[in-house]
Design a protein around this motif. Structure first.
Motif: not given
Length: 224
Positions: A156-158, A171-174, A195-197, A204-208
């Motif tokens: 659940d990458l957001r 951004p892409t994963l790389s 959940r990791l923010h 805020p950048f991404i969370s998963l």
């Protein structure tokens, strides 16, 4: 900033293409280093196996008056970046480096060796080789974040970027891996209710959702 990656710099055509870039600054896969042409100076940063715990060594080669001396050095080493690096590593910087054979034919050149302040620079070829993360760290800084991302130990990458940002700007994963390892980005993570923010600076950048299990082996692609 996303840094381009070149497999090598070992031919005249490769050097010419590199120097024609708007910004001649890139990772090189073999040998693993950063190469940066700044005006009349060539800056080479050698990347150790773990630049998160070791300082990277930098060499600065050039002339204050002209680009020609460093260009002649590159040509004298037959356009081979590895030959240039081997020559630099053989220099005795405790004495007069101009006595070294690498510089004898290039009297206008100066060369300097120092340690990079950019401690966390890591070449992309090493990002997929990080060990999996098997325990929740005390601090979610660059290394555990990249272990998690590189081994895809999450779900659940957001994106947490401003929804008003331009489409396609996520951004892409790389790119995420490189951003996390850039010390200027000051990326940190905060775990809340499972959940990791992850924050980029204070934004805020991404969370998963972390999943600390051993990743499945990646199958090699079949070759015909």
């Amino acid at each position: 900033m996303i840094i381009p990656v070149l497999q090598q710099l070992n031919t005249r055509d490769e050097w010419m293409a590199f120097c024609r870039r708007e910004t001649p600054y890139c990772f090189v896969g073999t040998p693993e280093c950063l190469v940066d042409f700044q005006s009349t100076f060539l800056i080479i940063t050698l990347l150790p196996k773990n630049t998160l715990s070791q300082d990277a060594v930098k060499y600065s080669i050039g002339s204050r008056t002209s680009i020609e001396p460093v260009w002649q050095l590159i040509k004298g080493c037959k356009w081979n970046l590895n030959a240039i690096i081997l020559g630099l590593e053989e220099m005795d910087f405790s004495s007069n480096v101009r006595d070294n054979s690498l510089l004898k034919a290039h009297t206008d050149l100066s060369v300097r060796k120092y340690f990079s302040r950019e401690r966390c620079i890591t070449t992309p070829t090493r990002l997929g080789l990080l060990d999996p993360l098997m325990a929740i760290p005390d601090i979610w800084d660059a290394m555990p974040l990249n272990q998690l991302i590189s081994n895809q130990q999450f779900s659940d990458l957001r994106s947490e970027l401003d929804q008003t940002a331009e489409a396609g700007s996520e951004p892409t994963l790389s790119e995420i891996k490189l951003i996390l390892l850039n010390p200027l980005e000051q990326c940190v993570g905060q775990l809340h209710d499972g959940r990791l923010h992850i924050f980029r600076g204070k934004q805020p950048f991404i969370s998963l959702i972390p999943q600390l299990r051993w990743p499945k082996p990646r199958l090699k692609q079949k070759t015909r």
